[in-house]
Scaffold this active site. Structure first.
Site, mmCIF file in Angstrom:
data_model
loop_
_atom_site.group_PDB
_atom_site.id
_atom_site.type_symbol
_atom_site.label_atom_id
_atom_site.label_comp_id
_atom_site.label_asym_id
_atom_site.label_seq_id
_atom_site.Cartn_x
_atom_site.Cartn_y
_atom_site.Cartn_z
ATOM 1 N N GLU A 301 -10.591 1.963 12.482
ATOM 2 C CA GLU A 301 -9.376 2.383 11.773
ATOM 3 C C GLU A 301 -9.690 3.599 10.890
ATOM 4 O O GLU A 301 -10.525 3.517 10.000
ATOM 5 C CB GLU A 301 -8.902 1.215 10.910
ATOM 6 C CG GLU A 301 -7.498 1.313 10.437
ATOM 7 C CD GLU A 301 -7.040 0.009 9.764
ATOM 8 O OE1 GLU A 301 -6.801 0.072 8.554
ATOM 9 O OE2 GLU A 301 -6.936 -1.043 10.432
ATOM 10 N N ASP A 351 3.662 -7.181 2.046
ATOM 11 C CA ASP A 351 2.945 -8.090 2.950
ATOM 12 C C ASP A 351 3.983 -8.784 3.838
ATOM 13 O O ASP A 351 5.173 -8.800 3.523
ATOM 14 C CB ASP A 351 2.162 -9.140 2.147
ATOM 15 C CG ASP A 351 0.899 -8.539 1.517
ATOM 16 O OD1 ASP A 351 0.334 -7.602 2.107
ATOM 17 O OD2 ASP A 351 0.493 -9.008 0.437
#
Length: 371
Positions: A301, A351
């Site tokens: 990533e 989230d």
């Protein structure tokens, strides 16, 4: 008569939750997405029997029993616990910072010794109130941990010096004086067995879905199809950036399929905290589901500077951007037939549990208006 009650722009968790709830009210929904798949950033692709998280690691966790019960109606969750490892030039440390980290770093044994060490290292701040991320981190974990495990990782992530980042970004940094490697303090956590797609597929069972289409390029057509639009894309893009462009951070993913390696790093998420590697983490997807199949799939990533046309992952919620967002929000509030929702529509990092909670709050509002 319009064909639909709602056109929902974005087939991610926010849009899908809303569509699922509206179906219970006998409302007709059309869900559209630019991408050629549903699920937004929680989409998983099956590769060689492994559910690969296409857009970075997604670990479901929540304190809210209501939300936990809600997602469990769609799929069973396993008992995965997030215990990432930090790799600083080949030295491995447990995350979140806990007694395992302190023992390895300083050779200490008791929580008391760890606290003394951090207290001693905080003295460089001479008691001043932290005014930026660097000072905030040192006040929480001392200089050694800051230099090895926070500084360079954070600078890679945000593309700027820690002294130029606001203190609040790291206020949530978990520090524990126990030997507990569970990253989240939440009561409930896990990964859906069989991947996240199962949740979204069930949520969208009663909706019509069109993929690979761009609402903003065909706005008039879609506006004419429904009474209302729920827009979960970027709020500034909706208004063609007319007040200016909000800032985001983007990510780039490099995936490798390793057919002759069965276990690449022994953990689902390893953070690379030195600038020596350009990537911030490597995800080994099979460990999310305790999968013992042959071979493995890893994803590196890389954080990147966002520009128009890139995928927007993290809003840069500093003062300048929040002022601009509030101007867009004022425009949005005047829209009669458009509702803005989700991470990009509300320019806020959520989230997964909070996204569902926000979507359910919107559902309650809409139900209130309809009755």
């Amino acid at each position: 008569m319009k064909k639909y009650d709602y056109v929902i722009v974005g087939a991610g968790l926010f849009g899908a939750t809303f569509a699922y709830e509206m179906a219970k009210e006998n409302k007709k929904c059309l869900v559209i997405d630019r991408r050629n798949h549903i699920g937004g950033n929680i989409y998983c692709e099956e590769i060689n029997g492994i559910n690969v998280h296409k857009y970075g690691a997604h670990i479901f966790h929540t304190k809210n029993k209501k939300i936990w019960d809600y997602v469990n109606q769609f799929v069973e969750f396993n008992n995965y616990v997030n215990s990432p490892i930090a790799n600083f030039n080949g030295e491995l440390y447990n995350m979140p910072f806990n007694m395992n980290t302190f023992t390895k770093l300083w050779g200490i044994v008791t929580p008391e010794e760890a606290k003394e060490k951090i207290e001693e290292q905080k003295q460089v701040l001479k008691g001043k109130e932290p005014s930026n991320l660097e000072e905030q981190a040192i006040s929480l974990v001392g200089e050694d941990i800051y230099k090895k495990l926070v500084k360079e990782y954070t600078e890679k992530q945000w593309g700027r010096d820690c002294k130029d980042l606001p203190a609040f970004i790291i206020k949530r940094l978990p520090v524990r004086f126990t030997f507990d490697n569970n990253y989240f303090n939440d009561r409930y956590q896990g990964i859906p067995m069989g991947g996240y797609n199962k949740i979204i597929e069930k949520m969208l069972e009663k909706a019509d879905v069109e993929l690979g289409v761009d609402y903003l390029k065909d706005k008039e057509k879609y506006d004419n199809m429904a009474e209302k639009v729920l827009f979960t894309g970027m709020i500034d893009e909706f208004y063609n950036y007319k007040l200016g462009t909000l800032e985001y951070r983007s990510l780039r993913f490099e995936q490798e399929i390793l057919e002759d390696v069965d276990n690449y790093q022994g953990v689902a998420v390893m953070n690379f905290t030195s600038k020596k590697e350009a990537y911030t983490r490597i995800i080994e997807h099979k460990h999310f589901e305790f999968n013992d199949c042959k071979g493995t799939v890893i994803t590196k990533e890389y954080p990147s500077t966002w520009k128009i046309g890139d995928e927007a992952y993290y809003p840069v919620n500093d003062e300048k951007n929040m002022n601009l967002y509030n101007q867009y929000k004022e425009l949005a509030e005047k829209e009669e037939n458009v509702i803005f929702g989700g991470r990009l529509g509300q320019y806020k990092y959520y989230d997964m549990d909070k996204i569902i909670e926000e979507a359910l709050n919107l559902v309650e509002e809409v139900r209130g208006e309809n009755h």
